[in-house]
Design a protein around this motif. Structure first.
Motif, PDB file in Angstrom:
ATOM      1  N   ARG A  74      43.919  41.897  52.967  1.00 46.77           N
ATOM      2  CA  ARG A  74      42.836  42.753  52.516  1.00 46.77           C
ATOM      3  C   ARG A  74      43.243  44.209  52.683  1.00 46.77           C
ATOM      4  N   LEU A  75      42.686  45.070  51.860  1.00 44.12           N
ATOM      5  CA  LEU A  75      42.997  46.496  51.969  1.00 44.12           C
ATOM      6  C   LEU A  75      42.637  47.035  53.353  1.00 44.12           C
ATOM      7  N   GLU A  76      41.581  46.480  53.935  1.00 40.05           N
ATOM      8  CA  GLU A  76      41.159  46.929  55.261  1.00 40.05           C
ATOM      9  C   GLU A  76      42.214  46.631  56.329  1.00 40.05           C
ATOM     10  N   ASP A  77      43.091  45.677  56.051  1.00 35.76           N
ATOM     11  CA  ASP A  77      44.109  45.286  57.022  1.00 35.76           C
ATOM     12  C   ASP A  77      45.456  45.971  56.770  1.00 35.76           C
ATOM     13  N   PHE A  78      45.503  46.918  55.845  1.00 33.94           N
ATOM     14  CA  PHE A  78      46.762  47.573  55.505  1.00 33.94           C
ATOM     15  C   PHE A  78      47.347  48.257  56.733  1.00 33.94           C
ATOM     16  N   ASP A  79      48.634  48.048  56.967  1.00 33.89           N
ATOM     17  CA  ASP A  79      49.307  48.570  58.155  1.00 33.89           C
ATOM     18  C   ASP A  79      49.991  49.894  57.804  1.00 33.89           C
ATOM     19  N   TYR A  80      49.342  50.993  58.146  1.00 31.95           N
ATOM     20  CA  TYR A  80      49.891  52.319  57.836  1.00 31.95           C
ATOM     21  C   TYR A  80      51.114  52.633  58.692  1.00 31.95           C
ATOM     22  N   ASP A  81      51.231  52.032  59.862  1.00 32.26           N
ATOM     23  CA  ASP A  81      52.392  52.265  60.716  1.00 32.26           C
ATOM     24  C   ASP A  81      53.663  51.712  60.075  1.00 32.26           C
ATOM     25  N   ARG A  82      53.542  50.563  59.391  1.00 34.98           N
ATOM     26  CA  ARG A  82      54.710  49.962  58.738  1.00 34.98           C
ATOM     27  C   ARG A  82      54.980  50.601  57.384  1.00 34.98           C
ATOM     28  N   ASN A  83      54.002  51.375  56.879  1.00 35.41           N
ATOM     29  CA  ASN A  83      54.130  52.022  55.570  1.00 35.41           C
ATOM     30  C   ASN A  83      53.731  53.496  55.696  1.00 35.41           C
ATOM     31  N   PRO A  84      54.523  54.285  56.405  1.00 37.15           N
ATOM     32  CA  PRO A  84      54.125  55.670  56.707  1.00 37.15           C
ATOM     33  C   PRO A  84      54.037  56.577  55.474  1.00 37.15           C
ATOM     34  N   ASN A  85      54.664  56.214  54.370  1.00 34.58           N
ATOM     35  CA  ASN A  85      54.634  57.053  53.169  1.00 34.58           C
ATOM     36  C   ASN A  85      53.388  56.810  52.315  1.00 34.58           C
ATOM     37  N   VAL A  86      52.580  55.852  52.698  1.00 33.69           N
ATOM     38  CA  VAL A  86      51.361  55.551  51.943  1.00 33.69           C
ATOM     39  C   VAL A  86      50.184  56.238  52.622  1.00 33.69           C
ATOM     40  N   LEU A  87      49.483  57.057  51.861  1.00 32.02           N
ATOM     41  CA  LEU A  87      48.345  57.789  52.401  1.00 32.02           C
ATOM     42  C   LEU A  87      47.092  56.913  52.418  1.00 32.02           C
ATOM     43  N   PRO A  88      46.249  57.078  53.419  1.00 30.07           N
ATOM     44  CA  PRO A  88      44.993  56.319  53.461  1.00 30.07           C
ATOM     45  C   PRO A  88      44.127  56.556  52.220  1.00 30.07           C
ATOM     46  N   GLU A  89      44.202  57.768  51.652  1.00 29.05           N
ATOM     47  CA  GLU A  89      43.428  58.070  50.453  1.00 29.05           C
ATOM     48  C   GLU A  89      43.877  57.204  49.278  1.00 29.05           C
ATOM     49  N   THR A  90      45.159  56.918  49.208  1.00 30.18           N
ATOM     50  CA  THR A  90      45.684  56.072  48.133  1.00 30.18           C
ATOM     51  C   THR A  90      45.113  54.670  48.240  1.00 30.18           C
ATOM     52  N   ILE A  91      45.121  54.130  49.435  1.00 36.04           N
ATOM     53  CA  ILE A  91      44.556  52.797  49.649  1.00 36.04           C
ATOM     54  C   ILE A  91      43.052  52.830  49.395  1.00 36.04           C
ATOM     55  N   GLY A  92      42.396  53.905  49.791  1.00 34.65           N
ATOM     56  CA  GLY A  92      40.971  54.057  49.536  1.00 34.65           C
ATOM     57  C   GLY A  92      40.654  54.029  48.049  1.00 34.65           C
ATOM     58  N   ASP A  93      41.515  54.637  47.224  1.00 32.81           N
ATOM     59  CA  ASP A  93      41.323  54.611  45.772  1.00 32.81           C
ATOM     60  C   ASP A  93      41.400  53.196  45.216  1.00 32.81           C
ATOM     61  N   LEU A  94      42.195  52.349  45.838  1.00 30.90           N
ATOM     62  CA  LEU A  94      42.339  50.972  45.354  1.00 30.90           C
ATOM     63  C   LEU A  94      41.087  50.142  45.603  1.00 30.90           C
ATOM     64  N   LYS A  95      40.252  50.559  46.575  1.00 35.07           N
ATOM     65  CA  LYS A  95      39.028  49.812  46.872  1.00 35.07           C
ATOM     66  C   LYS A  95      38.052  49.868  45.704  1.00 35.07           C
ATOM     67  N   SER A  96      38.114  50.934  44.935  1.00 36.76           N
ATOM     68  CA  SER A  96      37.280  51.049  43.745  1.00 36.76           C
ATOM     69  C   SER A  96      38.056  50.449  42.573  1.00 36.76           C
ATOM     70  N   SER A  97      37.361  49.825  41.668  1.00 38.87           N
ATOM     71  CA  SER A  97      38.072  49.251  40.515  1.00 38.87           C
ATOM     72  C   SER A  97      38.205  50.257  39.375  1.00 38.87           C
ATOM     73  N   ALA A  98      37.897  51.522  39.637  1.00 39.75           N
ATOM     74  CA  ALA A  98      37.971  52.547  38.591  1.00 39.75           C
ATOM     75  C   ALA A  98      39.378  52.642  38.006  1.00 39.75           C
ATOM     76  N   TRP A  99      40.390  52.492  38.822  1.00 45.71           N
ATOM     77  CA  TRP A  99      41.764  52.611  38.326  1.00 45.71           C
ATOM     78  C   TRP A  99      42.086  51.507  37.329  1.00 45.71           C
ATOM     79  N   VAL A 100      41.449  50.357  37.471  1.00 46.36           N
ATOM     80  CA  VAL A 100      41.655  49.259  36.523  1.00 46.36           C
ATOM     81  C   VAL A 100      40.952  49.593  35.216  1.00 46.36           C
ATOM     82  N   ARG A 101      39.696  50.039  35.301  1.00 52.52           N
ATOM     83  CA  ARG A 101      38.933  50.393  34.090  1.00 52.52           C
ATOM     84  C   ARG A 101      39.606  51.519  33.317  1.00 52.52           C
TER      85      ARG A 101
END
Length: 117
Positions: A74-101
């Motif tokens: 789940r997006l809520e379980d994303f491990d930012y420590d193992r993926n330091p180049n990924v910003l929390p805002e980026t993962i937050g954008d994925l929670k909305s389906s707007a990017w798909v639409r």
């Protein structure tokens, strides 16, 4: 009055009509309705709303089960420590389906075991 025959008839009817939430929550909701002195209409509405909500949940779960993912992620379980180049805002954008639409692509690149799926 013996409630056992009525209960077994209720369970059978719920099974025949495929109303699992109705069957599972009836006793609890009946006790609440009695305690709150709800009308029959309100009691029935509460039961129907429980069944609708349960069906919505099962409808959302069905494609996930059909996909047979090896383990849930789940997006809520994303491990930012193992993926330091990924910003929390980026993962937050994925929670909305707007990017798909909007037709925006999503590409996850990384080594095996880094949480792309």
């Amino acid at each position: 009055m013996n409630e056992l025959p009525i209960a077994s008839e209720r369970l059978a009817a719920c099974r025949d009509l495929r109303l699992p939430a109705f069957r599972e929550r009836f006793v609890e909701l009946a006790a609440t309705a009695r305690r709150e002195q709800s009308s029959y209409k309100q009691f029935l509405l509460d039961l129907l709303q429980i069944e609708v909500a349960d069906r919505d949940i099962r409808r959302q779960q069905r494609p996930v089960r059909a996909a047979k993912f090896p383990r849930p992620k789940r997006l809520e379980d994303f491990d930012y420590d193992r993926n330091p180049n990924v910003l929390p805002e980026t993962i937050g954008d994925l929670k909305s389906s707007a990017w798909v639409r909007e037709g925006r692509p999503l590409v996850l690149i990384g080594d095996s075991g880094t949480g792309k799926s």
